[in-house]
Each structure stands twice: as structure tokens, then as C-alpha cells.
Design a protein around this motif. Structure first.
Motif, short mmCIF file in Angstrom:
data_model
loop_
_atom_site.label_atom_id
_atom_site.label_comp_id
_atom_site.label_asym_id
_atom_site.label_seq_id
_atom_site.Cartn_x
_atom_site.Cartn_y
_atom_site.Cartn_z
N GLY A 1 93.70 111.09 19.59
CA GLY A 1 94.43 110.95 18.72
C GLY A 1 93.81 109.40 18.05
N PHE A 2 94.09 108.98 16.84
CA PHE A 2 93.97 107.80 16.61
C PHE A 2 94.95 107.02 17.32
CE2 PHE A 2 93.96 103.41 14.49
CZ PHE A 2 92.38 103.13 14.12
N VAL A 3 94.62 105.25 17.92
CA VAL A 3 96.21 104.82 18.63
C VAL A 3 95.95 103.65 17.93
CG1 VAL A 3 96.92 103.33 20.77
CG2 VAL A 3 95.62 105.62 20.94
N PHE A 4 96.76 103.31 17.03
CA PHE A 4 97.62 102.15 16.70
C PHE A 4 98.37 101.26 17.61
CE2 PHE A 4 97.41 104.94 12.64
CZ PHE A 4 96.85 103.77 11.66
N CYS A 5 98.35 100.36 17.54
CA CYS A 5 98.60 98.82 18.67
C CYS A 5 99.77 97.96 18.11
CB CYS A 5 98.52 99.70 19.59
SG CYS A 5 97.08 97.62 20.02
N CYS A 6 100.57 97.29 18.49
CA CYS A 6 101.06 96.32 18.46
C CYS A 6 101.42 95.35 19.47
CB CYS A 6 101.88 96.35 17.26
SG CYS A 6 102.68 94.18 16.97
N PHE A 7 101.17 94.10 20.41
CA PHE A 7 101.77 94.34 21.72
C PHE A 7 102.65 93.19 21.32
CE2 PHE A 7 98.14 96.49 23.99
CZ PHE A 7 98.71 97.64 24.10
N VAL B 1 105.65 100.09 7.08
CA VAL B 1 104.55 100.98 6.57
C VAL B 1 104.04 101.88 7.79
CG1 VAL B 1 102.37 99.29 6.52
CG2 VAL B 1 103.83 98.80 5.59
N TRP B 2 104.45 101.81 9.31
CA TRP B 2 103.52 101.98 10.76
C TRP B 2 103.85 103.30 10.33
CZ3 TRP B 2 105.34 97.58 14.68
CH2 TRP B 2 104.78 96.40 14.16
N ALA B 3 105.08 103.68 9.77
CA ALA B 3 105.59 105.24 9.30
C ALA B 3 104.43 105.98 9.01
CB ALA B 3 106.76 105.03 9.25
N ARG B 4 104.29 104.99 7.98
CA ARG B 4 103.01 105.84 6.88
C ARG B 4 101.93 106.11 7.04
NH1 ARG B 4 106.53 102.31 2.72
NH2 ARG B 4 104.91 101.04 2.37
N LEU B 5 101.88 105.05 7.90
CA LEU B 5 100.27 105.08 8.38
C LEU B 5 100.56 106.59 9.75
CD1 LEU B 5 99.68 101.08 9.07
CD2 LEU B 5 98.70 103.32 7.55
N LEU B 6 101.48 106.24 10.10
CA LEU B 6 101.05 107.30 11.51
C LEU B 6 101.13 108.89 10.54
CD1 LEU B 6 104.35 106.19 13.61
CD2 LEU B 6 101.49 106.61 13.76
N ARG B 7 102.50 109.02 9.08
CA ARG B 7 102.22 110.55 8.80
C ARG B 7 100.54 110.23 7.77
NH1 ARG B 7 107.27 107.89 6.64
NH2 ARG B 7 106.70 107.99 4.73
N ALA B 8 100.29 109.20 7.33
CA ALA B 8 98.88 109.61 7.23
C ALA B 8 97.86 110.07 7.75
CB ALA B 8 98.69 108.44 6.32
N VAL B 9 98.13 109.55 9.42
CA VAL B 9 97.20 109.98 10.24
C VAL B 9 97.18 110.94 11.27
CG1 VAL B 9 95.34 108.76 11.86
CG2 VAL B 9 95.62 107.45 9.78
N PRO B 10 97.08 112.45 11.36
CA PRO B 10 97.35 113.32 12.19
C PRO B 10 97.19 113.27 13.12
CG PRO B 10 96.37 114.89 10.05
CD PRO B 10 96.17 112.35 10.15
N GLY B 11 98.20 113.12 14.41
CA GLY B 11 97.65 112.92 15.68
C GLY B 11 97.67 111.72 16.44
N SER B 12 97.92 110.06 15.35
CA SER B 12 97.88 109.27 15.98
C SER B 12 99.12 109.05 16.57
CB SER B 12 98.24 108.34 14.21
OG SER B 12 98.81 108.57 13.69
N VAL B 13 99.31 107.94 17.14
CA VAL B 13 100.23 107.01 17.53
C VAL B 13 100.42 105.71 18.37
CG1 VAL B 13 100.32 109.09 19.91
CG2 VAL B 13 99.33 106.63 20.04
N VAL C 1 96.69 99.69 2.88
CA VAL C 1 95.77 100.00 3.32
C VAL C 1 94.32 100.24 3.95
CG1 VAL C 1 93.81 100.78 1.09
CG2 VAL C 1 96.12 100.83 0.19
N LEU C 2 94.51 98.91 4.24
CA LEU C 2 92.83 98.44 4.71
C LEU C 2 93.35 99.14 6.65
CD1 LEU C 2 90.69 96.55 5.83
CD2 LEU C 2 92.10 94.70 5.81
N ALA C 3 94.17 99.10 6.72
CA ALA C 3 94.41 99.95 8.49
C ALA C 3 94.59 101.08 7.84
CB ALA C 3 95.71 99.80 9.09
N LEU C 4 94.54 102.08 6.80
CA LEU C 4 94.43 103.61 6.76
C LEU C 4 92.81 103.57 6.50
CD1 LEU C 4 95.30 106.09 6.52
CD2 LEU C 4 95.70 105.34 3.81
N GLY C 5 92.61 103.05 5.84
CA GLY C 5 90.64 102.73 5.70
C GLY C 5 89.86 103.12 7.08
N LEU C 6 90.46 101.56 7.92
CA LEU C 6 89.73 101.96 8.97
C LEU C 6 90.54 102.70 10.06
CD1 LEU C 6 90.28 98.21 9.69
CD2 LEU C 6 87.87 98.71 9.57
N ALA C 7 91.49 103.69 10.43
CA ALA C 7 92.10 105.16 10.79
C ALA C 7 90.92 105.99 10.22
CB ALA C 7 92.83 104.85 10.69
#
Length: 827
Positions: free
Chosen positions: A634-640, A653-665, A771-777
Motif C-alpha cells: 500500500g501507498f504510504v502518505f506521510c507527514c512528520f 484533504v488527506w481523508a479524501r486522498l486515503l479514500r481515493a487510493v485503496p490500501g494507502s495509509v 490533485v497533485l498528491a493524488l496524481g503522484l500516488a
């Protein structure tokens, strides 16, 4: 029945005793009274004998004599009155009361007895009944100044200060020289905030009796309250000369000396007070002065001694808590401050101290609760609201945060004082808002801070640079600064680090100490002493690396120890201070045309304003996904970033990205357990399973950098960007997607990305960011290309070129010196 001759003999002895008393032959009179009573137990003889003993203040024997008279004549007003006076004089007002009442039952028109009854009631803590008695006394003797004074005392204890003041004035209208009424009236008007009037009353007292310590004490206290430090010291010193063994005037003198900045003399006077009165509250004042001299051990000993004698001393517990917090012992500080608020739960200042200690201990929940108590007790107190907003942000507790933030911003825009500027950087405010708040804060911090003298110091032709910070240890600022300090040109620049923070004994502390020509530890020096030390070193440009962040020592800068003072790196915004000349930035963080939002002159570096250390070690071993708590796939978005930078809108925004990228965390930093619980609740509310949030605990820097390799894309925050955390990500090869904000704090990541050669990762709206984050994922090849460019940038980009940054910064220092140097300086 008495024999007639015996009665006559007793009467004769009685007459002789009275005559001897009148002629001052007291011993003879006592013997004669005793002889008369030996012959005959007579009420009149007892009463006269009692009067003699009372006149000699022999209240015990007098009481026994009056009691004997009362047995013979139970209804005698004189006997009752004698017994009452005896009990009262011996400190037994409750026993005196029924006898006063017995007198008044038979003779209700005796004003003096009503007055004495009032005093007895007052001494028993019954001021309302005392008031009634005094008013009855005044009905019979309206011109008695003493009774008016007593009425005033009762009214004051009932918190009816206006009526008390009127009663004191009534006393003085009957007797303008009534010293007690003058003194008490002076204290009353002083407590009411009228020091000039109190001063005039003190002058009357001194004119009437120059030897009266009370008049001089009132003058000293009035001058102290009015801020006339010299007059306060002089008047208090006269009171001490008049009564050298009285601790009260010495305590006042010590307070006046402390306020005048004559700290050593104040300490000596406080010690003298304690010599006269070991359990005096001066112990707490002395502890505060010792803290001002950075004698923490002495202060702690005094406070603990005071609390051993007075375990209910609220102020001592509070100062002990503050002292322990200053010694970075927050858990012990919390214990002390919990005692303080338990003793006085209605004092908002105690709860505020408790909140500060809890914050220092990283105990967010008790900090929030304490701040909420402050808010309930003092709703208009702005610092508590600002800190509550900040603490709820640290906990990611957003349930009522929008309303709190709206209230804070509204108060700030209405001109409120006490709003810390740093807390506004992570809230949606404008650059104009931030400047206005910073200017108000700077004026508060500089108030009463005199400039230090800057002596002429012979130089060697090099420009003398001083860096002032509390972060010369394992800290984000140190991680950025270390290589720069090592690469300064020692032939052209003499560099001194002034440390106001802890020595953690770490390798970073040792590295920083070795990196500079001089490393000066100012942590245990007062602000004034620290400023004088910097001035004595002849520093040309003093660079503040703290701004308005935690542990800043703004008063050092307000004292103007250097001719040129610079705001850089630690605080991403204007300081709004007339004692700061320059802010260092770049074209991304402060674009041309925005200079009006900064009180400082804006000097831009040619690349990113932020230095970096290309020697930052990354642990060789990369932890596994399982080690990090991440799923195997699964794809790993992160923010430290620190959790306070997260916002509900960004989390949408982050919740929408997680819903749009199956298996991502989403992999987040959370040193506080509240954060995980609150964010998981927020995730569920947005339709995201809570287990898709993974939390990274604190780790040593090298290990923390290594775990970046397990992330796919770093998602930046807004309105406060990633700063050091963005540099960390780029240094490890992890791409960062950011949205350019409206203020300095929200443009740092854009500056880093543009400097490292990845401007396409900078967006200008939340929608474009998403849009950019989703496109890169969804585009692994493009993401891999970005990572490859970052690997090359480690050696090719100006962002990680320490030599180039050092030369650029030094060129900026030269230009700043040419612009701001004192006239006639040849360098």
C-alpha cells in the motif's frame, strides 16, 4: 453582721487607701486596700481596689477583685464592667462580651461600653455585630474619633470600603491628628489604587510626628505603588532607621530596593527581615530575588523552609512550582502547582502556572484542563485563550477549536494585548495580523528594559557575529545550523554562540561548541547581565535564532547589546520590534512588495534562507515496514510535522486522498497519546478506517531519517509548513508536496523545493495540492523520477551546499553592516 468597730476600722482603711492612691503612694494603697478587705468584704472597697489594679495594668489580680465584688453584688454595673475590662485586656473577648452586655442592660446610654463591646465582637470575627455596637456608641458619643475609627475597621472587614473610608474621614473631622485613622485611611486609598492621595496622607502623618514609623512606611508604600522608586527607597529607609528591629519597615525597604533594581541591597534587607522574624513571608520575596540572581539552589531552600513552617502558603507553592519548571523539572513543578490550586482554586494565575508546567512536561490533557479553568475564572484573559488554542492544536482536539480560534483572531484584531504572536502563525491570519500582534507583544516585552552601555572594544578588523539561542543542543535549529557555524570564514568573521538553553551533554552540543570561536553559556545569567556580557564582547551583529518561540529571552535583545540585531531562522515572521533591524529571508518566503508587513528591513539571501547540514547522518539500517507499524503493501502518505500544524481543513484533504487510493495509509508523528486517539476519531468521522492512520513515535535523528525511506510521499501542512521536517524529507530523498501559503510560515516548503530544483511540487491552492498528491500516488514512474532528482540534488543543489550558503550569508552580513553600522566604523 460586722461589728461596728470593725466596720468603722475597715472604712477608715478604705479612705486611707484612696488617699494614698491619689497621692501616688501605690504600694501603700495596695496594702491598705488589702487590710480593709481583711476586715470587711465590701463592694465599694473591691471596686476601688480593682480600679487601682486596673490602672496599674495588673489585669489578672484586678479581674479577681472585680469578680469578688460581683459575687457580693451580682447586678453591679461597675463590677461587670471591671470583669469585662479584665477579660478583654487579657485577650479573652468572648468572656468579656456577656459582662459588657450586662452593663448595657442596666445602663444603655454608655457610649464607651458600646464601643468596647464592638471591639470585643470585632476581635471574635463578628464585624456585622460590631458595626451595630459602634453605631449605638456613636448615637451617644458622636464626636468620639476613636469610635469612628473602630466603625471604619468593621466596615472595611465587611468589604464596604467606601463606607469605611467615609468613617475614617468622620474620625479625622473630629480629630485631624488622629494618627491611627490617618494611617488606616492611607492604606485604604492606596489599596484602592490612589497612591498620590496616600502620599499626601503620609505627608500629613510625618508633619504631625516625624518620629512615627507608620507615616514613613505609608510614604514608601505610596511611592512604590506610583513607580517612584527612589522616593520609595528613601522613605522606607527612614522608617527602618526609626524602628530598626521592626521587620515590617525592613520588608518594605527590601521590596522598594528590589523594584529599583538594587538587587544585592534588596537581598541583604530580606535576610535582615528573616533574622528578625524567621517565619516572615519575606522568605518568599527573598527566594524571588535569588531567582533573579540565578541562585536556584538558595531559592529552593528558602521556599521549602517556608513551606515546612507554613504548608498552606499558596504563593510559596506557586513560586516553588515556577522555579522547578524553570529548572526543567516539570513533574515536580506539577506537584507543587497542584498544591497551590488546591489551596486557592479561585486564582486563575495558579491554574495558568499549572498549565505551563503541564505543557513543559508534555502533559497536554492537564494543560488543556487548567487553561479551561483559567478561561472560566477570567474569560477576558487573552493569554489563556491563546495557549488553549495552541494546546488543543498540539492534541489535535478540534471539537471547539474553530470557535476558539475565531474568538482569538477577533480579539487580536480588536487590539487585544497578551496574544503571543507565535500561536497565530499556525492559524489562518494575514501578514498584517501577524505584524500588529508582534508589535504589541514587542512593546510589552521591552517595557521597562533600559539599554545597556556598549563600550568601545578594540577589534581585529573582522566582523563580530553573535548567535543568540536556547537551542544549542539536540534541537531542530541546531541540526540546521551546525555546518554553517563550522564553515564561517574565520579570517573575515569572529563568531560567538550565546547559549541560553540547557547543556544536554549531547554530541551535537559538543559539535556546536567546537564549531565557533567562542561559546558563551548565559543560561544562568539574568537578562540584564546577559545583555551586558554581549555588549562587553563588542558584538557587531547579534543574530536572534529564537524570535517568540519557547524559551526566548527577548529582554536581552530589548536591551540593545549590539548595534545591529537580526531576526533569522527560528521565527518565521516579523518580530514587530524597534530593537530588531533586519529579518533574513528569501524571495519565496517574503516576495518583493510585501516589505510593509515586516517591521524589520528585509534582506533576502539568493537561494533558500534556511541552511542545511549535509553531514546529517542517516542510519544505515532501514527499518522494515513492520518495524514502523506499516502494512506490507500500500501507498504510504506521510507527514512528520508537529501535530499543532495539522488543521481540520487539511485533514479533509488527506481523508479524501486515503479514500481515493485503496490500501494507502497516512503515517504521522505523534509523541503524545492524545493525538492518535483524536485523529482516529476525526478519520472515522470522514469515512476512513482508523487503522489507516499509523503513528511514528520519537526516535534519534539518524533512525528517524532512515525511516523516511519507507514513505512514498510527504504531505505538507498549511498555514504553517514543514520547515526542518521538510529539509529532513528532501535530504532522505522523499518528495514533498506543498501549498504556498499567505505568510512566511506557509512558504518555507516552497522555498526549499524551488531551491532543491523541484518547483513543480509547489501548488497555489488546496485543490491543486490535492490533485497533485493524488496524481503522484497513482503514477509510480513520475514519483520515482522525483526521487532520483532528489538523490542528485544532495550534491548538486544549493540547498545542501554548506560552503555556498556560508558565503551568501556572510555577504549578507557585510551588506547589513554597511547599511546599519554606526557612523565612522571603518569595516
Amino acid at each position: 453582721m460586722d461589728h461596728p468597730e470593725t466596720a468603722e476600722r475597715a472604712a477608715a482603711l478604705h479612705r486611707q487607701a484612696v488617699a494614698a492612691q491619689r497621692e501616688g503612694r501605690v504600694r501603700e494603697a495596695v496594702a491598705l486596700f488589702q487590710q480593709a478587705l481583711a476586715l470587711r468584704k465590701d463592694v465599694d472597697i473591691y471596686l476601688d481596689f480593682g480600679g487601682l489594679l486596673a490602672g496599674l495594668s495588673q489585669w489578672g489580680p484586678a479581674g479577681a477583685v472585680y469578680a469578688a465584688a460581683l459575687k457580693l453584688a451580682p447586678d453591679s454595673p461597675d463590677a461587670h464592667y471591671g470583669v469585662a475590662l479584665s477579660h478583654h485586656a487579657q485577650g479573652r473577648p468572648a468572656e468579656a462580651e456577656p459582662h459588657y452586655r450586662a452593663v448595657l442592660a442596666g445602663c444603655p446610654g454608655l457610649g464607651a461600653v458600646w464601643n468596647n463591646l464592638g471591639v470585643a465582637l470585632q476581635e471574635q470575627g463578628r464585624p456585622a455585630e460590631a458595626e451595630t455596637a459602634y453605631r449605638e456608641a456613636l448615637r451617644h458619643q458622636p464626636e468620639d474619633a476613636g469610635t469612628w475609627k473602630n466603625l471604619a475597621v468593621a466596615l472595611d472587614s465587611l468589604c464596604r470600603t467606601d463606607e469605611a473610608e467615609a468613617a475614617y474621614r468622620a474620625a479625622l473631622s473630629r480629630n485631624p491628628e488622629h494618627a491611627v485613622s490617618l494611617n488606616n485611611l492611607g492604606g485604604l486609598v492606596l489599596a484602592a489604587g490612589r497612591p498620590d492621595e496616600a502620599w499626601r496622607i503620609g505627608c500629613r502623618m510625618v508633619a504631625l510626628n516625624p518620629a512615627d514609623r507608620n507615616g514613613w512606611m505609608l510614604l514608601g508604600n505610596a511611592a512604590h505603588a506610583a513607580g517612584r522608586r527612589g522616593e520609595a527607597v528613601r522613605a522606607s529607609a527612614v522608617a527602618v532607621r526609626l524602628a530598626p528591629d521592626d521587620p515590617a519597615p525592613r520588608h518594605n525597604l527590601a521590596n522598594a530596593l528590589a523594584a529599583a533594581g538594587r538587587r544585592d541591597e534588596a537581598v541583604a534587607e530580606y535576610r535582615a527581615v528573616l533574622g528578625l522574624q524567621p517565619d516572615s513571608p519575606a522568605a518568599v520575596d527573598l527566594a524571588m530575588e535569588l531567582l533573579g540572581q540565578h541562585d536556584m539552589a538558595g531559592a529552593l531552600a528558602l521556599l521549602r523552609g517556608a513551606l515546612a513552617r507554613h504548608p498552606d502558603h499558596v504563593l510559596a507553592w506557586r513560586i516553588l512550582g515556577q522555579t522547578l519548571a524553570g529548572a526543567l523539572r516539570p513533574d515536580a513543578a506539577l506537584d507543587a502547582l497542584r498544591r497551590a490550586v488546591a489551596l486557592d482554586p479561585g486564582d486563575p494565575a495558579g491554574w495558568e502556572d499549572l498549565a505551563a508546567a503541564a505543557t513543559l512536561a508534555d502533559r497536554v490533557a492537564p494543560s488543556i484542563e487548567a487553561l479551561r479553568r483559567v478561561r472560566r475564572l477570567s474569560p477576558a484573559y487573552n493569554p489563556a485563550l491563546a495557549q488553549l488554542v495552541q494546546q488543543q492544536r498540539h492534541a489535535c482536539d478540534w471539537r471547539d477549536l474553530p470557535a476558539l480560534e475565531g474568538d482569538l483572531i477577533g480579539r487580536m484584531r480588536a487590539g487585544a494585548l497578551g496574544v503571543p504572536p507565535f500561536g497565530l502563525l499556525a492559524v489562518h491570519t494575514t501578514p498584517a495580523d501577524q505584524r500588529a500582534a508582534a508589535e504589541r507583544w514587542a512593546r510589552q516585552k521591552a517595557r521597562g528594559v533600559p539599554a545597556v552601555a556598549r563600550p568601545a572594544v578594540a577589534g581585529d578588523g573582522r566582523l563580530r557575529i553573535g548567535y543568540l539561542s536556547a537551542d544549542f543542543h539536540e534541537h531542530a535549529t541546531a541540526y540546521l545550523m551546525a555546518e554553517l557555524l563550522e564553515r564561517h570564514d574565520r579570517m573575515r568573521f569572529a563568531v560567538t554562540a550565546y547559549s541560553t538553553g540547557i547543556d544536554d551533554g549531547s554530541p551535537m552540543r559538543r559539535r556546536l561548541t567546537a564549531a565557533v570561536e567562542r561559546f558563551v553559556d548565559l543560561r544562568d545569567r539574568s537578562d540584564r547581565d546577559a545583555a551586558q556580557a554581549i555588549a562587553a564582547d563588542g558584538i557587531d551583529i547579534l543574530v536572534d535564532l529564537k524570535g517568540y518561540t519557547a524559551f526566548a529571552r527577548t529582554a536581552i535583545l530589548a536591551a540593545r547589546p549590539a548595534p545591529v540585531q537580526v531576526n533569522w531562522l527560528g521565527y518565521p515572521g516579523t518580530m514587530g520590534a524597534d530593537f530588531i533591524d533586519v529579518i533574513l529571508a528569501d524571495a519565496a518566503t517574503i516576495p518583493p512588495g510585501e516589505e510593509s508587513f515586516y517591521s524589520e528591513a528585509v534582506v533576502r539571501l539568493p537561494h533558500c534562507y534556511q541552511p542545511n547540514d549535509r553531514h546529517r547522518a542517516i542510519a544505515e539500517r532501514t527499518p522494515s515496514r513492520a518495524d514502523c507499524g506499516l502494512p506490507e503493501d500500500g501507498f504510504v502518505f506521510c507527514c512528520f510535522n508537529s501535530p499543532y500544524k495539522l488543521t481540520p481543513a487539511l485533514f479533509d484533504v488527506w481523508a479524501r486522498l486515503l479514500r481515493a487510493v485503496p490500501g494507502s495509509v497516512l503515517w504521522l508523528y505523534a509523541g503524545n497519546p492524545l493525538v492518535a486517539g483524536n485523529l482516529r476519531r476525526e478519520a472515522v468521522a470522514r469515512g476512513v478506517a482508523p487503522e489507516r492512520l499509523v503513528f511514528a513515535p520519537p526516535r534519534p535523528l539518524a533512525e528517524h531519517l532512515a525511516r523516511h525511506r519507507r514513505a512514498d510521499l510527504f504531505l505538507d501542512t498549511l498555514p504553517y509548513n514543514a520547515h526542518t521536517t521538510a529539509s529532513d524529507a528532501l535530504w532522505t530523498g522523499l518528495p514533498v508536496v506543498t501549498c504556498r501559503g499567505a505568510t512566511f510560515a506557509g512558504r518555507v516548503a516552497a522555498s526549499l523545493l524551488e531551491t532543491v530544483g523541484l518547483p513543480e511540487l509547489v501548488t497555489d491552492s488546496p485543490a491543486a495540492y490535492e490533485v497533485l498528491a493524488l496524481g503522484l500516488a497513482r503514477d509510480p514512474a513520475r514519483l520515482a523520477g522525483l526521487k532520483a532528482r532528489l538523490v542528485a540534488a544532495r550534491t548538486a543543489s544549493p540547498l545542501f551546499d554548506g560552503d555556498r550558503f556560508a558565503r551568501d550569508l556572510e555577504d549578507a552580513y557585510r551588506a547589513i553592516w554597511q547599511r546599519f553600522a554606526p557612523a565612522g566604523d571603518p569595516r
